[in-house]
Design an enzyme around this catalytic site. Sequence first.
Site, PDB file in Angstrom:
ATOM      1  N   THR A  61      -8.711 -20.438 -46.479  1.00  0.00           N
ATOM      2  CA  THR A  61      -9.146 -21.559 -46.049  1.00  0.00           C
ATOM      3  C   THR A  61      -9.760 -22.459 -45.314  1.00  0.00           C
ATOM      4  O   THR A  61      -9.523 -23.143 -43.943  1.00  0.00           O
ATOM      5  CB  THR A  61     -10.933 -20.943 -46.446  1.00  0.00           C
ATOM      6  OG1 THR A  61     -10.988 -19.772 -46.950  1.00  0.00           O
ATOM      7  CG2 THR A  61     -12.327 -21.577 -45.685  1.00  0.00           C
TER       8      THR A  61
ATOM      9  N   TYR B 281     -13.317  -7.856 -41.373  1.00  0.00           N
ATOM     10  CA  TYR B 281     -14.612  -7.411 -40.013  1.00  0.00           C
ATOM     11  C   TYR B 281     -15.260  -6.905 -40.001  1.00  0.00           C
ATOM     12  O   TYR B 281     -16.321  -6.794 -39.502  1.00  0.00           O
ATOM     13  CB  TYR B 281     -12.547  -7.927 -39.037  1.00  0.00           C
ATOM     14  CG  TYR B 281     -13.641  -7.286 -37.526  1.00  0.00           C
ATOM     15  CD1 TYR B 281     -14.061  -8.150 -36.803  1.00  0.00           C
ATOM     16  CD2 TYR B 281     -14.229  -6.115 -37.125  1.00  0.00           C
ATOM     17  CE1 TYR B 281     -14.711  -8.106 -35.379  1.00  0.00           C
ATOM     18  CE2 TYR B 281     -14.626  -5.604 -36.260  1.00  0.00           C
ATOM     19  CZ  TYR B 281     -14.823  -6.670 -34.838  1.00  0.00           C
ATOM     20  OH  TYR B 281     -15.966  -6.842 -34.370  1.00  0.00           O
TER      21      TYR B 281
ATOM     22  N   TYR C 293      -8.570 -12.557 -53.473  1.00  0.00           N
ATOM     23  CA  TYR C 293      -9.279 -13.849 -52.796  1.00  0.00           C
ATOM     24  C   TYR C 293     -10.677 -12.920 -52.806  1.00  0.00           C
ATOM     25  O   TYR C 293     -11.061 -12.930 -51.324  1.00  0.00           O
ATOM     26  CB  TYR C 293      -8.577 -14.507 -51.464  1.00  0.00           C
ATOM     27  CG  TYR C 293      -9.370 -15.744 -50.809  1.00  0.00           C
ATOM     28  CD1 TYR C 293     -10.466 -16.385 -52.059  1.00  0.00           C
ATOM     29  CD2 TYR C 293      -8.878 -16.032 -49.031  1.00  0.00           C
ATOM     30  CE1 TYR C 293     -10.714 -17.899 -51.281  1.00  0.00           C
ATOM     31  CE2 TYR C 293      -8.962 -17.496 -48.989  1.00  0.00           C
ATOM     32  CZ  TYR C 293     -10.060 -17.783 -49.398  1.00  0.00           C
ATOM     33  OH  TYR C 293     -10.456 -19.185 -49.843  1.00  0.00           O
TER      34      TYR C 293
ATOM     35  N   LYS D 169      -8.542 -15.569 -56.791  1.00  0.00           N
ATOM     36  CA  LYS D 169      -9.917 -16.546 -56.838  1.00  0.00           C
ATOM     37  C   LYS D 169     -11.496 -15.764 -57.008  1.00  0.00           C
ATOM     38  O   LYS D 169     -11.586 -15.666 -55.673  1.00  0.00           O
ATOM     39  CB  LYS D 169      -9.050 -17.317 -55.153  1.00  0.00           C
ATOM     40  CG  LYS D 169      -9.745 -18.361 -55.010  1.00  0.00           C
ATOM     41  CD  LYS D 169      -8.543 -19.931 -53.963  1.00  0.00           C
ATOM     42  CE  LYS D 169     -10.186 -20.584 -53.905  1.00  0.00           C
ATOM     43  NZ  LYS D 169      -9.593 -21.561 -52.341  1.00  0.00           N
TER      44      LYS D 169
END
Length: 304
Positions: free
Chosen positions: A48, A111, A141, A171
């Site tokens: 990110t 999405y 993630y 994470k």
Amino acid sequence: MPATGLGKVVAPVLTPFGVDGQPDAGRFTKHALWLLEQGATGLAPFGTTSEANSLSMAERKLLLTSLIASGIDPARLMPGTGLSSLPETIELTRHAVGLGAAGVLMLPPFYYKAVKDDGLFRFFAEVIEHVGDKRLQVYLYHIPPVAQVGFSAELIERLIKTYPKTVVGLKDSSGDWAHTKMLIERFPGFRVYSGSELTLAQNLSSGGAGAISAGVNVNARLIRKLADAAGTKEAAALEEKVSGLRKAMQAHPMIPVLKAIIAHIRRDPVWAETRAPLMPLPEAERKTVVPQLVSEMGLEPAGA
């Protein structure tokens, strides 16, 4: 916990954009090398903080190759390779593994919002099977505040059981320490990283792997000191300092303020640029907030 070359303080590396608006490999590699000098134990480009979903596949490949060409050991790299497109995720993952990266950090296909665990499992299974490389180490993630699609504990368990030598960590950027702690306790040996230095000390004390945190981009030295001091009497004062700086930064748009800090200490205004749709930090904040943060972190202008 199994040893890993990534260590406990991993930086999701900022991506600089040059005056032409394109990723600047020279600035990128210089920043990555500086992060390691400052105390980062590993690098996680294309998450990110890297504005990864604003980068093309070709740009990601070029930047990853440039890191290794600069002399960075690929065993210290965990590039982000998760996209909504299955073929592109496979291609990026295969590229990273082929370069010797220690692992890959994979977003879920984000999405479609109403996808069930069976669909997410199928996606990851197809990536793993098509890459077909025993060296592949996948770190999931989990960032539901952004992706809105996350990993349930049941899905994580299924992936670990099916691919115990491949799906090795996660994470957790949920922002919920109770959730991170639950994962650490439920999956012993699974490398669970916090998504912020705010819970780094708790993570390590609970048996977690450390933190993959945006703040490492500018505050690696103090965050590394905190990681090394976890569980000691020195940790409390360091945690207070590190947490105060993180909270001060996140009072502003995080990526723009981090880039503004780097631009300030390098005396390089190009570093302040973001790629659309993000906008740079407003000039008024750059003149007031940034110098104060730089001073509190003990960073020296032009010292990077």
